[in-house]
Design a protein around this motif. Structure first.
Motif, PDB file in Angstrom:
ATOM      1  N   SER B  51      39.725  34.864  52.691  1.00  0.00           N
ATOM      2  CA  SER B  51      38.526  35.294  51.959  1.00  0.00           C
ATOM      3  C   SER B  51      37.447  34.220  51.918  1.00  0.00           C
ATOM      4  O   SER B  51      36.420  34.387  51.271  1.00  0.00           O
ATOM      5  CB  SER B  51      38.892  35.734  50.538  1.00  0.00           C
ATOM      6  OG  SER B  51      39.502  34.682  49.841  1.00  0.00           O
ATOM      7  N   VAL B  53      37.335  31.064  50.731  1.00  0.00           N
ATOM      8  CA  VAL B  53      37.183  30.082  49.662  1.00  0.00           C
ATOM      9  C   VAL B  53      38.041  28.833  49.884  1.00  0.00           C
ATOM     10  O   VAL B  53      37.930  27.870  49.144  1.00  0.00           O
ATOM     11  CB  VAL B  53      37.485  30.685  48.256  1.00  0.00           C
ATOM     12  CG1 VAL B  53      36.409  31.667  47.868  1.00  0.00           C
ATOM     13  CG2 VAL B  53      38.850  31.339  48.207  1.00  0.00           C
ATOM     14  N   PRO B  73      32.252  33.578  51.918  1.00  0.00           N
ATOM     15  CA  PRO B  73      32.948  34.644  51.183  1.00  0.00           C
ATOM     16  C   PRO B  73      32.103  35.909  51.032  1.00  0.00           C
ATOM     17  O   PRO B  73      32.619  37.021  51.146  1.00  0.00           O
ATOM     18  CB  PRO B  73      33.248  34.010  49.820  1.00  0.00           C
ATOM     19  CG  PRO B  73      32.896  32.586  49.891  1.00  0.00           C
ATOM     20  CD  PRO B  73      32.293  32.287  51.223  1.00  0.00           C
ATOM     21  N   TRP B  74      30.784  35.740  50.793  1.00  0.00           N
ATOM     22  CA  TRP B  74      29.970  36.942  50.564  1.00  0.00           C
ATOM     23  C   TRP B  74      29.788  37.765  51.837  1.00  0.00           C
ATOM     24  O   TRP B  74      29.664  38.983  51.768  1.00  0.00           O
ATOM     25  CB  TRP B  74      28.642  36.607  49.904  1.00  0.00           C
ATOM     26  CG  TRP B  74      27.897  35.432  50.497  1.00  0.00           C
ATOM     27  CD1 TRP B  74      27.032  35.466  51.538  1.00  0.00           C
ATOM     28  CD2 TRP B  74      27.977  34.066  50.078  1.00  0.00           C
ATOM     29  NE1 TRP B  74      26.561  34.205  51.798  1.00  0.00           N
ATOM     30  CE2 TRP B  74      27.117  33.327  50.919  1.00  0.00           C
ATOM     31  CE3 TRP B  74      28.685  33.398  49.072  1.00  0.00           C
ATOM     32  CZ2 TRP B  74      26.953  31.949  50.782  1.00  0.00           C
ATOM     33  CZ3 TRP B  74      28.515  32.033  48.942  1.00  0.00           C
ATOM     34  CH2 TRP B  74      27.654  31.316  49.786  1.00  0.00           C
ATOM     35  N   VAL B  77      32.979  39.814  52.123  1.00  0.00           N
ATOM     36  CA  VAL B  77      32.982  40.968  51.210  1.00  0.00           C
ATOM     37  C   VAL B  77      32.126  42.078  51.800  1.00  0.00           C
ATOM     38  O   VAL B  77      32.493  43.249  51.779  1.00  0.00           O
ATOM     39  CB  VAL B  77      32.477  40.563  49.807  1.00  0.00           C
ATOM     40  CG1 VAL B  77      32.305  41.792  48.919  1.00  0.00           C
ATOM     41  CG2 VAL B  77      33.435  39.579  49.153  1.00  0.00           C
ATOM     42  N   ILE B  82      38.164  42.232  50.643  1.00  0.00           N
ATOM     43  CA  ILE B  82      38.055  41.806  49.244  1.00  0.00           C
ATOM     44  C   ILE B  82      39.375  41.240  48.773  1.00  0.00           C
ATOM     45  O   ILE B  82      40.440  41.678  49.186  1.00  0.00           O
ATOM     46  CB  ILE B  82      37.559  42.948  48.332  1.00  0.00           C
ATOM     47  CG1 ILE B  82      37.079  42.424  46.973  1.00  0.00           C
ATOM     48  CG2 ILE B  82      38.636  43.997  48.130  1.00  0.00           C
ATOM     49  CD1 ILE B  82      35.608  42.314  46.859  1.00  0.00           C
ATOM     50  N   HIS B  83      39.290  40.239  47.911  1.00  0.00           N
ATOM     51  CA  HIS B  83      40.441  39.483  47.469  1.00  0.00           C
ATOM     52  C   HIS B  83      40.504  39.549  45.942  1.00  0.00           C
ATOM     53  O   HIS B  83      39.581  39.108  45.277  1.00  0.00           O
ATOM     54  CB  HIS B  83      40.253  38.040  47.982  1.00  0.00           C
ATOM     55  CG  HIS B  83      41.192  37.026  47.433  1.00  0.00           C
ATOM     56  ND1 HIS B  83      41.092  35.701  47.765  1.00  0.00           N
ATOM     57  CD2 HIS B  83      42.237  37.107  46.596  1.00  0.00           C
ATOM     58  CE1 HIS B  83      42.035  35.009  47.144  1.00  0.00           C
ATOM     59  NE2 HIS B  83      42.740  35.848  46.421  1.00  0.00           N
ATOM     60  N   TYR B 105      28.425  44.153  43.850  1.00  0.00           N
ATOM     61  CA  TYR B 105      27.276  43.260  44.057  1.00  0.00           C
ATOM     62  C   TYR B 105      26.793  43.242  45.504  1.00  0.00           C
ATOM     63  O   TYR B 105      25.596  43.219  45.769  1.00  0.00           O
ATOM     64  CB  TYR B 105      27.630  41.833  43.611  1.00  0.00           C
ATOM     65  CG  TYR B 105      26.449  40.910  43.596  1.00  0.00           C
ATOM     66  CD1 TYR B 105      25.596  40.868  42.499  1.00  0.00           C
ATOM     67  CD2 TYR B 105      26.167  40.100  44.688  1.00  0.00           C
ATOM     68  CE1 TYR B 105      24.501  40.044  42.486  1.00  0.00           C
ATOM     69  CE2 TYR B 105      25.059  39.260  44.679  1.00  0.00           C
ATOM     70  CZ  TYR B 105      24.230  39.237  43.573  1.00  0.00           C
ATOM     71  OH  TYR B 105      23.141  38.418  43.571  1.00  0.00           O
ATOM     72  N   ALA B 106      27.745  43.279  46.437  1.00  0.00           N
ATOM     73  CA  ALA B 106      27.362  43.182  47.851  1.00  0.00           C
ATOM     74  C   ALA B 106      26.860  44.511  48.408  1.00  0.00           C
ATOM     75  O   ALA B 106      26.432  44.584  49.558  1.00  0.00           O
ATOM     76  CB  ALA B 106      28.543  42.661  48.671  1.00  0.00           C
ATOM     77  N   ARG B 150      37.533  46.748  40.120  1.00  0.00           N
ATOM     78  CA  ARG B 150      36.346  45.973  40.467  1.00  0.00           C
ATOM     79  C   ARG B 150      36.292  45.737  41.971  1.00  0.00           C
ATOM     80  O   ARG B 150      35.239  45.883  42.601  1.00  0.00           O
ATOM     81  CB  ARG B 150      36.421  44.639  39.711  1.00  0.00           C
ATOM     82  CG  ARG B 150      35.259  43.718  39.909  1.00  0.00           C
ATOM     83  CD  ARG B 150      35.419  42.446  39.097  1.00  0.00           C
ATOM     84  NE  ARG B 150      36.553  41.644  39.540  1.00  0.00           N
ATOM     85  CZ  ARG B 150      36.865  40.444  39.055  1.00  0.00           C
ATOM     86  NH1 ARG B 150      36.135  39.915  38.085  1.00  0.00           N
ATOM     87  NH2 ARG B 150      37.891  39.769  39.510  1.00  0.00           N
ATOM     88  N   ALA B 151      37.463  45.416  42.544  1.00  0.00           N
ATOM     89  CA  ALA B 151      37.500  45.189  43.986  1.00  0.00           C
ATOM     90  C   ALA B 151      37.202  46.478  44.750  1.00  0.00           C
ATOM     91  O   ALA B 151      36.539  46.464  45.794  1.00  0.00           O
ATOM     92  CB  ALA B 151      38.861  44.643  44.393  1.00  0.00           C
TER      93      ALA B 151
END
Lengths: 303, 237
Positions: B51, B53, B73-74, B77, B82-83, B105-106, B150-151
């Motif tokens: 992911s 990070v 990371p973005w 996504v 997604i993680h 968000y993305a 959320r994911a």
């Protein structure tokens, strides 16, 4: 103490508090999002005053000596973009490379940035105070016997409008939501696809722009600016942010109003030479008795 | 079957310590792959590297046919990876609804986000009941559901779950696994990291056992369930 005098003290306090509020917001936003006490923030306010000064000096021929509020608002908006950009550059150059470094290193860098801005301006504009090319008029009106100038009223309204605008943006927009999320858990934000760096950049821009606005207003109101003018107000804004609960935006505004009122009443009681002693005495009081401030939540150190 | 994810010879070092020492794995389209291993085996490092990070020292990560080694990371996504991190990491001072919005968000289209949030609410009605509550007020199990929900709002093609059953009561673990099954049935590929091998192997189609940063066993889930080495080390008795 009669009612008119009391009301006058309250109005004075609110007026000063609205300046503190604009500066305190940037302090609190930056602290909230990256836990950095940006000691250069007061100098961004000073930079705002000097940007306004330069713009007004260049434009003096066009405007003439007596500026209207409308002209000042335009100047203020340009100065906001300028100071916002400086704030953004400051973050890129001075703070971002230290992301993840010990907090003390970043704090020392912030103090260094503060000096760099102050003495950079001292070199460019000279160490002596400059007189603002325009002065706001002194026409006043009275409400219940207390006196307030139209300029003061206009500046308070501008400050309140900026504060409400920011509050709504942070509460309702996508960017605002991301700011609040980053202040809680930046790493989780990365995993959610938020470009954390760009949100931090935006935060610096907005906070610095608000301080710049306060700087222009202060220059136009008090008429005199110098390269150290941001020092005390930076500390006052910090005090306001602490009183309200640092990292909390509504708290910053509340703290600024409380500080403005405390100063106003404290000055009336002890004399104006005691104003700063009084204000910073309250900072110490709050830090010992209620370090989380009026609206702040308990600060937990992130591991 | 085409692979959504291919990890080849992955090496990750933290200073002088090598957390991953040439790990390889694949996740096929629509597959649910489980990653088993003890504490410190390198499971979380593996997902972290995928992911974006955790920095990869050497080796390659390919997602949907594109090289994504050390990608941002973005960007990942946005690609649909997604993680869900270990320990859930929900935003405790945002409301349940805001947490879900952050998940989107993305995604630039608000109507798509709202549509997906609606789907999450129908899949996880407990979240709908608590939509305006702060995330921190939810129970551990509900927080895990929120983290998964959320994911899902990001619209993932590959969902990576790091220890979703950690710290949950057995009944809650079963519910979380049911949700994972639902997600799999919608066609999302899943990479499931678990210490709880028993429940993980019930959901997964295939599994890897990793130890000290390398894959030691790779096999279909039912075979792993019967493998004496796995039984002894992770299933007990």
């Amino acid at each position: 103490m009669d009612f008119e005098y009391l009301l006058q003290l309250i109005l004075n306090g609110l007026f000063v508090g609205s300046f503190y509020g604009l500066v305190a917001l940037g302090y609190s936003m930056v602290y909230g999002i990256i836990k950095l006490l940006n000691f250069a923030h007061g100098d961004i306010y000073m930079l705002g005053a000097f940007s306004g000064y330069t713009l007004l000096t260049i434009g003096a021929g066009v405007i003439g000596g007596q500026a209207s509020i409308a002209v000042l608002v335009v100047i203020m908006l340009i100065a906001m973009v300028l100071t916002g950009t400086v704030g953004l550059i400051l973050e890129r150059v001075a703070y971002r490379p230290l992301r993840g470094a010990p907090r003390l290193s970043v704090l020392i860098t912030a103090v260094g940035a503060s000096f760099a801005l102050e003495y950079g301006i001292a070199v460019s504009f000279g160490p002596n105070p400059r007189v603002y090319p325009v002065r706001l008029g002194n026409e006043a009106f009275t409400i219940f016997g207390a006196r307030l100038t139209y300029a003061q009223l206009a500046m308070m309204l501008i400050a309140v409008a900026l504060m409400i605008g920011l509050d709504q943006a942070v509460r309702r927009t996508r960017s605002g939501r991301a700011m609040r999320a980053i202040s809680q858990d930046p790493k989780a934000c990365l995993l959610m696809g938020i470009n954390v760096d760009s949100v931090i950049t935006r935060t610096f821009f907005i906070g610095s722009a608000l301080a710049g606005a306060a700087g222009v207003m202060s220059g136009a109101y008090y008429g005199k600016i110098d390269f150290l003018m941001g020092f005390i107000i930076g500390l006052k804004a910090f005090t306001a942010a602490v009183i309200g609960g640092i990292g909390n935006l509504r708290g910053a505004v509340l703290g600024a109003i409380v500080l403005g009122l405390l100063e106003s009443f404290g000055t009336a009681w002890l004399g104006s030479e005691w104003r700063d002693v009084f204000a910073f005495g309250f900072l110490i009081l709050f830090l010992t008795v209620r370090p989380t401030g009026l609206l702040g939540e308990r600060v937990t150190e992130r591991v | 079957m085409s692979n959504v994810l291919e990890v080849r010879d992955l090496v990750v070092s933290y200073g002088k310590v090598e957390a991953l020492r040439g790990l390889s794995l694949t996740v096929g389209d629509g597959e649910t792959v489980s990653l088993l291993g003890n504490n410190g085996a390198g499971k979380s490092t593996t997902v972290g590297a995928i992911s974006g990070v955790v920095r990869v020292t050497s080796g390659t990560i390919t997602a949907f046919g594109k090289d994504v080694t050390n990608a941002k990371p973005w960007d990942l996504v946005e690609m649909g990876i997604i993680h869900v991190p270990e320990g859930r990491r929900i935003f405790s001072r945002l409301t349940v609804h805001e947490n879900l919005q952050i998940g989107g968000y993305a995604v630039s289209d608000t109507s798509v986000i709202n549509q997906r949030i609606k789907q999450v609410y129908s899949l996880l009605p407990r979240l709908a009941e608590r939509r305006s509550q702060q995330g921190g007020t939810l129970s551990g199990g509900e927080q895990q559901m929120l983290a998964i929900g959320r994911a899902m709002v990001s619209g993932p093609k590959l969902l990576m779950l790091d220890e979703p059953s950690m710290g949950l009561a057995p009944l809650m673990v079963a519910q979380v696994m049911d949700v994972v099954r639902d997600i799999r049935e919608q066609g999302t590929s899943v990479l499931l990291i678990e210490q709880n091998a028993r429940s993980a192997l019930r959901v997964a189609t295939r599994g890897y056992v990793i130890d000290s940063g390398v894959v030691t066993i790779e096999a279909p889930a039912e075979q792993l369930r019967a493998d004496p080495r796995v039984v002894e080390a992770y299933l007990g008795k």
